[in-house]
Design a protein around this motif. Structure first.
Motif, short mmCIF file in Angstrom:
data_model
loop_
_atom_site.label_atom_id
_atom_site.label_comp_id
_atom_site.label_asym_id
_atom_site.label_seq_id
_atom_site.Cartn_x
_atom_site.Cartn_y
_atom_site.Cartn_z
N ALA A 166 12.16 19.46 6.05
CA ALA A 166 11.38 19.92 7.20
C ALA A 166 11.01 21.40 7.06
CB ALA A 166 12.15 19.68 8.49
N SER A 167 11.93 22.19 6.51
CA SER A 167 11.66 23.63 6.36
C SER A 167 10.54 23.89 5.37
CB SER A 167 12.94 24.35 5.93
OG SER A 167 13.30 23.98 4.60
N ARG A 168 10.34 22.98 4.42
CA ARG A 168 9.29 23.15 3.42
C ARG A 168 8.00 22.43 3.80
NH1 ARG A 168 10.52 20.37 -0.58
NH2 ARG A 168 12.59 19.54 -0.13
N CYS A 169 7.99 21.76 4.96
CA CYS A 169 6.82 20.99 5.36
C CYS A 169 5.74 21.93 5.89
CB CYS A 169 7.22 19.98 6.44
SG CYS A 169 5.86 18.95 7.03
N PRO A 170 4.48 21.76 5.51
CA PRO A 170 3.40 22.64 6.00
C PRO A 170 3.09 22.42 7.47
CG PRO A 170 2.49 20.85 4.66
CD PRO A 170 3.98 20.78 4.51
N VAL A 171 3.57 21.31 8.05
CA VAL A 171 3.38 21.02 9.47
C VAL A 171 4.71 21.28 10.18
CG1 VAL A 171 2.93 19.18 11.16
CG2 VAL A 171 1.58 19.32 9.05
N PRO A 172 4.69 21.89 11.37
CA PRO A 172 5.96 22.10 12.09
C PRO A 172 6.74 20.80 12.25
CG PRO A 172 4.17 23.27 13.17
CD PRO A 172 3.53 22.45 12.09
N ALA A 173 7.98 20.81 11.80
CA ALA A 173 8.83 19.61 11.83
C ALA A 173 10.18 19.97 12.44
CB ALA A 173 9.01 19.03 10.43
N VAL A 174 10.65 19.12 13.34
CA VAL A 174 11.92 19.33 14.04
C VAL A 174 12.85 18.17 13.72
CG1 VAL A 174 13.05 19.61 16.28
CG2 VAL A 174 10.77 20.58 15.89
N VAL A 175 14.10 18.48 13.39
CA VAL A 175 15.09 17.46 13.05
C VAL A 175 16.20 17.49 14.10
CG1 VAL A 175 16.71 16.62 11.31
CG2 VAL A 175 14.57 17.72 10.60
N VAL A 176 16.49 16.34 14.68
CA VAL A 176 17.55 16.19 15.67
C VAL A 176 18.52 15.13 15.17
CG1 VAL A 176 18.13 15.58 18.05
CG2 VAL A 176 16.01 16.82 17.55
N CYS A 177 19.82 15.43 15.24
CA CYS A 177 20.82 14.52 14.70
C CYS A 177 21.93 14.29 15.72
CB CYS A 177 21.40 15.06 13.39
SG CYS A 177 22.74 14.04 12.72
N GLU A 178 22.46 13.06 15.74
CA GLU A 178 23.61 12.72 16.58
C GLU A 178 24.71 12.12 15.71
OE1 GLU A 178 22.68 10.18 19.82
OE2 GLU A 178 21.13 11.48 20.65
N VAL A 197 1.49 14.27 6.93
CA VAL A 197 0.79 15.49 6.54
C VAL A 197 -0.55 15.18 5.89
CG1 VAL A 197 0.89 17.52 5.06
CG2 VAL A 197 2.92 16.81 6.33
N LYS A 198 -0.57 14.19 4.99
CA LYS A 198 -1.76 13.94 4.18
C LYS A 198 -2.80 13.08 4.91
CE LYS A 198 0.27 14.33 -0.43
NZ LYS A 198 0.51 13.64 -1.72
N HIS A 199 -2.32 12.07 5.64
CA HIS A 199 -3.26 11.07 6.16
C HIS A 199 -3.38 11.07 7.68
CE1 HIS A 199 -3.16 9.60 2.08
NE2 HIS A 199 -1.87 9.32 2.17
N ALA A 200 -2.31 11.41 8.39
CA ALA A 200 -2.34 11.28 9.85
C ALA A 200 -2.94 12.48 10.55
CB ALA A 200 -0.93 11.03 10.38
N ARG A 201 -3.13 13.59 9.81
CA ARG A 201 -3.65 14.84 10.41
C ARG A 201 -2.78 15.25 11.60
NH1 ARG A 201 -8.62 12.16 9.44
NH2 ARG A 201 -9.06 11.81 11.66
N ALA A 202 -1.47 15.20 11.40
CA ALA A 202 -0.53 15.52 12.47
C ALA A 202 -0.37 17.03 12.60
CB ALA A 202 0.83 14.89 12.21
N SER A 203 -0.07 17.47 13.84
CA SER A 203 0.23 18.88 14.08
C SER A 203 1.70 19.10 14.39
CB SER A 203 -0.62 19.38 15.26
OG SER A 203 -0.30 18.67 16.44
N ARG A 204 2.47 18.03 14.50
CA ARG A 204 3.91 18.14 14.75
C ARG A 204 4.57 16.86 14.28
NH1 ARG A 204 7.78 20.56 18.36
NH2 ARG A 204 9.45 19.09 18.88
N ILE A 205 5.77 17.01 13.72
CA ILE A 205 6.56 15.87 13.25
C ILE A 205 7.97 16.03 13.79
CG2 ILE A 205 7.45 14.63 11.24
CD1 ILE A 205 5.11 15.79 9.63
N ASP A 206 8.52 14.97 14.36
CA ASP A 206 9.89 14.96 14.87
C ASP A 206 10.68 13.89 14.12
OD1 ASP A 206 9.96 16.79 17.36
OD2 ASP A 206 8.15 15.61 17.64
N VAL A 207 11.86 14.28 13.67
CA VAL A 207 12.75 13.36 12.94
C VAL A 207 14.06 13.26 13.71
CG1 VAL A 207 13.89 12.83 10.77
CG2 VAL A 207 11.71 14.07 10.76
N PHE A 208 14.43 12.03 14.10
CA PHE A 208 15.67 11.77 14.83
C PHE A 208 16.59 10.95 13.95
CE2 PHE A 208 12.13 12.03 17.78
CZ PHE A 208 12.57 12.98 18.69
N VAL A 209 17.81 11.44 13.73
CA VAL A 209 18.79 10.76 12.88
C VAL A 209 20.02 10.49 13.73
CG1 VAL A 209 20.10 10.81 10.74
CG2 VAL A 209 17.91 12.03 10.89
#
Length: 465
Positions: free
Chosen positions: A355-367, A392-404
């Protein structure tokens, strides 16, 4: 030939039983419907009676509240001699004729009607024989109007009327309970009789179709559905056991084949992951270290030359830059094959590093973070990496959230706010590869991607201790 004769004989007996059952079925259904019609009619009558009783109770309560409004307004005026306290009294007085008509019209029996008429007479007597004269006396300034004797008389009259209302409502509730009990008894008896008739008639027909369905149709359908899922890549699908020998043998063979394929794919993936880890480690510990040593040597050689050797210095500077570029490319290559942080720290730190290397702002949340099987961690990581790359490449996203989430299952959810419109059918080989990774460990992959609503990818993999 003997088996064929037995088969034909069985069909003939089944046909005879079916014809006999059809006639009996018609009789039973006719009788059951007759009983049901009677029960419905009785239930409708009971519903109407209960509705009338509830209406009578509501009207009685309304009359009682009107009486209380009369007494409260009168008492407030007598105590304070202020006209505003007569407003509820005046409103109740105006509403009284309408309430009396509704109250007497809502009675459900002769006895209740007589009681309602008696109550209305007493209420009118309270109003016109006691309350109105009392109010007039107060208006005239009669000091005796506020005496204890008058207050006691008013309280006695109201208490008597409330007792009458209580008896009326108690009798109405008793009648309602009787009607309800009678209707319930009749309904239960009718439903029981109809149910018995319908059950007997249904059993005659169901026994033949049920045997055929259970013996052949249902197992074959399950096997066909399982085969379709297996062909679609879900190697965790299994066919339930069957008491029919041939269907059971088919299911056993299918399950063995699916288990063998699943174990084979899991071993291949585990072997592939091991090769990736070993390759990444060899690149890091071998070629990368040699390049680092070469770059250090070039820098030392550069520093040992006098400033007058400009040509050699330029050549060494270009060589150092080339060596640094090669190191960076090799480090990126090794990270793409198998990130070192995934081996050392686990899934969540690796995803955070991604996520830190992603060109789009990405947030990781873990439980409930913890370490699990390295193979499961690596496959989950590469699923997340592929989902992030697609966002990043196809969805033209401006934010990505990852929940683990770590529990009995590893749950990973990757959500973006892109253009959406992705599903397994249109996602191509990349999504198929992700589904294969997850399915190899008895996991499931789901995609929710409405057009214009972003994409949510969810994977669930059982965690085995």
């Amino acid at each position: 030939m003997s088996a064929g004769r037995e088969h034909r004989g069985g069909r003939l007996r089944l046909t005879g039983l079916t014809v006999a059952a059809s006639g009996l079925l018609a009789l039973l259904i006719g009788g059951a419907f007759a009983v049901l019609l009677w029960a419905i009619n009785d239930a409708n009558d009971s519903i109407s009676a209960r509705r009338a009783s509830r209406t009578a109770l509501v009207k009685s309560g309304s009359m009682e509240r009107l009486l209380i409004d009369l007494e409260t307004g009168q008492r407030g005026y007598v105590i304070t001699d202020r006209e505003e306290f007569l407003e509820p009294w005046q409103a109740a007085r105006r509403a009284l004729p309408t309430e009396i008509r509704g109250f007497t019209a809502s009675t459900t029996s002769r006895e209740q009607r007589r009681a309602a008429e008696r109550i209305t007479r007493d209420v009118e007597s309270f109003l016109y024989d006691y309350s109105v004269p009392l109010v007039d006396r107060v208006r005239r300034g009669d000091p005796a109007a506020g005496s204890l004797a008058e207050a006691t008389e008013g309280k006695r009259r109201v208490d008597d009327l409330r007792d009458e209302f209580h008896r009326y409502m108690t009798d109405e509730r008793a009648q309602l309970a009787q009607r309800t009990d009678a209707a319930g008894t009749n309904s239960r008896q009718a439903v029981l009789a109809a149910a018995l008739g319908l059950a007997a008639s249904t059993a005659l027909f169901a026994v033949f179709t049920l045997l055929q369905h259970r013996a052949v149709v249902r197992p074959v359908r399950r096997a066909a559905a399982a085969a379709q899922e297996l062909a679609g890549g879900d190697l965790g699908v299994r066919v339930a056991p069957s008491r029919i020998a041939e269907i059971g043998a088919l299911g056993t063979s299918f399950n063995s084949m699916a288990a063998s394929l699943q174990d084979s794919r899991r071993r291949i993936m585990e072997s592939t992951e091991a090769v990736h880890r070993r390759t990444a480690r060899d690149l890091h510990d071998g070629a990368q270290q040699h390049l680092v040593g070469l770059m250090i040597g070039l820098r030392l050689a550069r520093e040992s030359l006098p400033d007058t050797e400009t040509a050699a210095i330029d050549l060494l500077d270009r060589s150092v830059d080339s060596a640094q570029t090669a190191i960076n490319e090799l480090r990126e290559l090794a990270s793409g094959i198998y990130p070192l942080v995934l081996t050392v720290k686990g899934l969540v730190p690796a995803v955070r590093d991604l996520a830190s290397r992603c060109p789009v702002p990405a947030v990781v949340v873990c439980e409930n973070e913890r370490r699990i099987s390295s193979t499961v961690e690596s496959n989950a990581y590469f699923v997340v990496a592929e989902a992030v790359t697609n966002a990043v490449k196809h969805a033209r996203a401006s934010r990505i959230d990852v929940f683990v989430e770590f529990g009995e299952k590893l749950r990973v959810r990757v959500v973006d706010d892109g253009i959406g419109g992705v599903d397994k059918a249109t996602a191509g080989n990349g999504m198929t590869g992700l589904a294969d990774r997850v399915a190899a460990f008895d996991g499931k992959l789901a995609i929710d991607s409405p057009p214009g609503g972003g994409t949510a990818l969810l994977i669930q993999i059982p965690i085995r201790d």
